[in-house]
Design a protein around this motif. Structure first.
Motif, mmCIF file in Angstrom:
data_model
loop_
_atom_site.group_PDB
_atom_site.id
_atom_site.type_symbol
_atom_site.label_atom_id
_atom_site.label_comp_id
_atom_site.label_asym_id
_atom_site.label_seq_id
_atom_site.Cartn_x
_atom_site.Cartn_y
_atom_site.Cartn_z
ATOM 1 N N GLU A 74 -1.117 10.988 -15.485
ATOM 2 C CA GLU A 74 -0.686 11.034 -16.769
ATOM 3 C C GLU A 74 -0.168 9.778 -17.303
ATOM 4 O O GLU A 74 0.037 9.445 -18.371
ATOM 5 N N THR A 75 0.010 8.773 -16.701
ATOM 6 C CA THR A 75 0.424 7.449 -16.700
ATOM 7 C C THR A 75 -0.267 6.450 -15.883
ATOM 8 O O THR A 75 -0.867 6.937 -14.676
ATOM 9 N N VAL A 76 -0.287 5.111 -16.322
ATOM 10 C CA VAL A 76 -1.042 4.253 -15.781
ATOM 11 C C VAL A 76 -0.232 4.036 -14.307
ATOM 12 O O VAL A 76 -1.435 4.110 -13.204
ATOM 13 N N PHE A 77 0.932 4.085 -14.105
ATOM 14 C CA PHE A 77 1.361 3.902 -12.806
ATOM 15 C C PHE A 77 1.042 5.091 -11.950
ATOM 16 O O PHE A 77 0.751 4.985 -10.548
ATOM 17 N N ASP A 78 1.046 6.288 -12.454
ATOM 18 C CA ASP A 78 0.869 7.622 -11.615
ATOM 19 C C ASP A 78 -0.752 7.447 -11.186
ATOM 20 O O ASP A 78 -0.954 8.182 -9.900
ATOM 21 N N ASP A 79 -1.537 7.061 -12.081
ATOM 22 C CA ASP A 79 -2.716 6.903 -11.676
ATOM 23 C C ASP A 79 -3.148 6.027 -10.279
ATOM 24 O O ASP A 79 -3.677 6.476 -9.402
ATOM 25 N N VAL A 80 -2.403 4.970 -10.416
ATOM 26 C CA VAL A 80 -2.388 4.133 -9.246
ATOM 27 C C VAL A 80 -2.133 4.558 -7.920
ATOM 28 O O VAL A 80 -2.694 4.495 -6.848
ATOM 29 N N ALA A 81 -0.911 5.387 -8.305
ATOM 30 C CA ALA A 81 -0.178 5.789 -7.091
ATOM 31 C C ALA A 81 -0.957 7.351 -6.574
ATOM 32 O O ALA A 81 -0.788 7.571 -5.201
ATOM 33 N N PHE A 82 -1.922 7.711 -7.310
ATOM 34 C CA PHE A 82 -2.488 8.871 -6.653
ATOM 35 C C PHE A 82 -3.087 8.645 -5.106
ATOM 36 O O PHE A 82 -2.995 9.471 -4.346
ATOM 37 N N GLY A 83 -3.898 7.660 -5.168
ATOM 38 C CA GLY A 83 -4.518 7.329 -3.887
ATOM 39 C C GLY A 83 -3.669 7.124 -2.699
ATOM 40 O O GLY A 83 -3.711 7.771 -1.512
ATOM 41 N N PRO A 84 -2.826 6.288 -2.845
ATOM 42 C CA PRO A 84 -1.715 5.978 -1.560
ATOM 43 C C PRO A 84 -0.849 7.202 -1.282
ATOM 44 O O PRO A 84 -0.471 7.421 -0.244
ATOM 45 N N GLU A 85 -0.680 8.006 -2.533
ATOM 46 C CA GLU A 85 0.228 9.356 -2.293
ATOM 47 C C GLU A 85 -0.644 10.458 -1.286
ATOM 48 O O GLU A 85 -0.331 10.779 -0.430
ATOM 49 N N ASN A 86 -1.900 10.089 -1.618
ATOM 50 C CA ASN A 86 -2.929 11.370 -0.922
ATOM 51 C C ASN A 86 -3.148 10.682 0.486
ATOM 52 O O ASN A 86 -3.174 11.302 1.470
ATOM 53 N N LEU A 87 -2.781 9.387 0.653
ATOM 54 C CA LEU A 87 -2.858 8.731 2.079
ATOM 55 C C LEU A 87 -1.424 9.073 2.958
ATOM 56 O O LEU A 87 -1.564 8.697 4.184
ATOM 57 N N GLY A 88 -0.620 9.484 2.273
ATOM 58 C CA GLY A 88 0.592 9.953 2.786
ATOM 59 C C GLY A 88 1.749 8.614 2.989
ATOM 60 O O GLY A 88 2.441 8.868 3.570
ATOM 61 N N LEU A 89 1.500 7.763 1.992
ATOM 62 C CA LEU A 89 2.274 6.619 2.025
ATOM 63 C C LEU A 89 3.849 7.047 1.521
ATOM 64 O O LEU A 89 3.809 7.651 0.672
ATOM 65 N N PRO A 90 5.024 6.770 2.283
ATOM 66 C CA PRO A 90 6.408 7.110 1.726
ATOM 67 C C PRO A 90 6.450 6.565 0.444
ATOM 68 O O PRO A 90 5.812 5.400 -0.078
ATOM 69 N N ALA A 91 7.405 7.277 -0.497
ATOM 70 C CA ALA A 91 7.532 6.780 -1.905
ATOM 71 C C ALA A 91 8.007 5.398 -2.338
ATOM 72 O O ALA A 91 7.349 4.751 -3.091
ATOM 73 N N GLU A 92 8.562 4.831 -1.426
ATOM 74 C CA GLU A 92 9.041 3.334 -1.669
ATOM 75 C C GLU A 92 7.970 2.595 -1.396
ATOM 76 O O GLU A 92 7.415 1.684 -2.366
ATOM 77 N N ASP A 93 7.132 2.698 -0.461
ATOM 78 C CA ASP A 93 5.781 1.868 -0.307
ATOM 79 C C ASP A 93 4.981 2.187 -1.382
ATOM 80 O O ASP A 93 4.273 1.179 -1.849
ATOM 81 N N VAL A 94 4.830 3.547 -2.037
ATOM 82 C CA VAL A 94 3.937 3.464 -2.998
ATOM 83 C C VAL A 94 4.315 2.895 -4.207
ATOM 84 O O VAL A 94 3.465 1.988 -4.682
ATOM 85 N N GLY A 95 5.341 2.862 -4.487
ATOM 86 C CA GLY A 95 5.946 2.096 -5.605
ATOM 87 C C GLY A 95 5.578 0.531 -5.350
ATOM 88 O O GLY A 95 5.189 -0.103 -6.419
ATOM 89 N N ARG A 96 5.881 0.002 -4.146
ATOM 90 C CA ARG A 96 5.811 -1.207 -4.084
ATOM 91 C C ARG A 96 3.943 -1.789 -4.426
ATOM 92 O O ARG A 96 3.589 -2.671 -4.859
ATOM 93 N N VAL A 97 3.297 -0.825 -3.584
ATOM 94 C CA VAL A 97 1.759 -1.102 -3.658
ATOM 95 C C VAL A 97 1.231 -0.832 -5.039
ATOM 96 O O VAL A 97 0.528 -1.938 -5.343
ATOM 97 N N VAL A 98 1.915 -0.002 -5.703
ATOM 98 C CA VAL A 98 1.410 0.209 -7.133
ATOM 99 C C VAL A 98 1.547 -0.960 -8.076
ATOM 100 O O VAL A 98 0.879 -1.686 -8.949
#
Ligand code: ADP
Ligand code: MG
Lengths: 251, 250
Positions: free
Chosen positions: B93-117
């Motif tokens: 729904e947002t640019v951030f959420d879209d980039v987070a989609f893949g890493p979340e699917n790979l099971g990355l913890p939330a803090e790491d997802v934020g950093r990667v995104v």
């Protein structure tokens, strides 16, 4: 652009921004419930509550007015229909239709309540990320058996994402058809089907490509629900909302 | 080290003629390959074999030494795929959420997802737009968002299917810059296009396809001269260079 601002998240650090989204949903429900029965004192209190929260969330008065404008007509209809249908002492009558004093009062209350509910909803959506709303719903639905909360959450996200895309497609196709003089056809059913069928075809094609793209990015329906954490202020907010609700019921 | 190995691949729908016919292809790590061919020559179908979106009845596809069909999740993480239509691959729904989609699917913890995104958005220059809904982005920005969504999963191979279609000139430049940067970082790049003009000077190797077969495969500046024979427009720069050399020989 105007439509894109409507009910759209704005980043911030206010009390509402920091509140747990689940807690916000519960409080929103409680406050809306309180609003339904409230009269003068209660409505004043709720308006004050809204004003304080809106001020804290940095919601500019201009935005509030702008958003309400969309619902203006709706509020007016509610007001007028109340004026005309409530029995009581007539203050003005025309050809057997009476506007009653009770009707005017009730109409004012009804549109005030409605406006408050809309504005509270506005506050909620301005202070909550769409993704957090989705996560909150996933959490709230999780304890209910036979409800596929993960699937619902994914669908909600995709709907929010793709409504503007589908609207864009619709506009494109309708423009192309008007350029070829579809306006000249008098049959509205024909015009409708000429528009709806291509839009559906394009949307189905897009949904297949979307499925490919989601699969490419390792989408798995059973992805873990992102964690949420209620802190002390969240519990305080809920307690307050319950308290408020009880008080408003009794006055 | 061959990062992609395709051997005797034939993809056929039941009762139809093959969409891909006996494809053999090896790709070395770090190559920049362009696959060109007229519409319907099988470029997209070939690319979809690389991450197992399609699995052919005959032949085998190996990515980084492992059969794609044996471990789809691994293949999808290794091969980032950017599709022709950016709009239907943006899911957030947002640019951030879209980039987070893949890493979340790979099971990355939330803090790491934020950093990667955040790092990925910074890389493609979209960090300022991270709270925006995707539909307000320009064509070039959407394409970059699609690239970011894939990059966030740290793939080694990045596959672009017609990445320049529907883009204006600044949009094309943005994507070219992105591709060149990824290539220089050591990613293996595969691009399907029928407009070779956009990849002149970037690609090492050119593969021409026709009716599901690889008809030419070799260094870009050798193979490019066969382009028109197989329905692909010869880039103006190559054409004029050839004319110049012919004039010199005269
Ligand atoms: N799902 C499908 N069903 C039937 N035919 C298909 C399907 N996908 C692709 N094709 C056919 O396969 C051929 C190659 O398609 P594609 O790989 O998309 O080519 P390209 O990407 O080079 O334009 C085309 O002739 C197309 O009609
Ligand atoms: Mg294609």
């Amino acid at each position: 652009m105007a439509q894109t601002i409507t009910f759209h998240f704005q980043p911030g650090t206010s009390f509402l921004h920091q509140m747990d989204p689940r807690c916000k949903i519960i409080c929103l429900a409680l406050v809306s419930l309180s609003t339904l029965k409230a009269v003068t004192a209660g409505l004043l209190l709720l308006t004050l509550l809204f004003a304080v929260l809106a001020w804290d969330a940095d919601l500019p008065g201009k935005t509030i007015f702008f958003e309400l404008r969309y619902f203006g007509l709706f509020l007016l209809v509610v007001f007028i229909s109340n004026c005309l249908t409530q029995p009581g002492t007539p203050i003005y009558s025309l050809k057997g239709i009476n506007i009653t004093r009770e009707g005017v009062v009730e109409g004012l209350f009804a549109s005030w309540r409605l406006a408050l509910i809309i504005l509270m909803g506005l506050l909620f959506s301005v202070s909550t990320r769409p993704k957090d709303i989705r996560t909150a719903i996933e959490h709230l639905l999780a304890p209910i058996p036979f409800v596929p909360e993960k699937r619902i959450a994914v669908m909600m996200g995709l709907i929010v994402r793709f409504i503007p895309v589908i609207l864009g497609t619709t506009r494109e196709i309708s423009d192309a058809q008007r350029a070829r003089a579809i306006d000249q056809r008098k049959n509205p059913i024909l015009r409708m089907s000429r528009l709806v069928l291509p839009v559906m075809r394009r949307t189905i094609g897009r949904s297949q490509r979307l499925a490919d793209a989601m699969e490419s990015r390792c989408f798995d329906e059973n992805r873990p629900t992102p964690p949420l954490k209620m802190v002390r202020t969240d519990w305080q907010a809920i307690t307050l909302a319950v308290f408020f609700h009880i008080i408003l019921q009794s006055i | 080290m061959n990062i992609i190995e395709i051997s005797n691949l034939t993809h056929q729908l039941i009762g139809g003629k093959p969409i891909l016919n006996n494809i053999n292809l090896t790709v070395e790590e770090g190559e920049f390959i362009v696959v060109a061919g007229a519409n319907g020559s099988g470029k997209s179908t070939l690319f979809k074999q690389l991450n197992g979106l399609l699995i052919a009845g005959k032949g085998q596809v190996k990515v980084d030494g492992v059969f794609v069909a044996d471990d789809l999740k691994r293949a999808r993480q290794k091969v980032g795929m950017i599709f022709q239509e950016a709009d239907s691959q943006i899911v957030g729904e947002t640019v951030f959420d879209d980039v987070a989609f893949g890493p979340e699917n790979l099971g990355l913890p939330a803090e790491d997802v934020g950093r990667v995104v955040n790092r990925t958005l910074d890389l493609v220059g979209l960090l300022d737009l991270k709270e925006s809904p995707p539909h307000i982005l320009s064509g070039g920005e959407k394409r970059r968002l699609a690239i970011a969504g894939v990059l966030a999963m740290a793939p080694r191979i990045i596959v672009f299917d017609e990445p320049f279609s529907n883009l204006d000139y600044p949009g094309i430049q943005q994507v070219q810059t992105q591709m060149a940067a990824l290539h220089s970082e050591g990613h293996t790049i595969l691009v399907a296009t029928h407009n070779l003009e956009t990849v002149v000077g970037m690609a090492d190797r050119l593969i021409l396809m026709q009716e599901g077969e690889i008809v030419k495969d070799g260094p870009f500046y050798e193979v490019v001269h066969f382009a028109e024979e197989f329905g692909v427009y010869l880039p103006q720069s190559v054409r004029s260079r050839g004319e110049f050399q012919a004039w010199l020989k005269r």
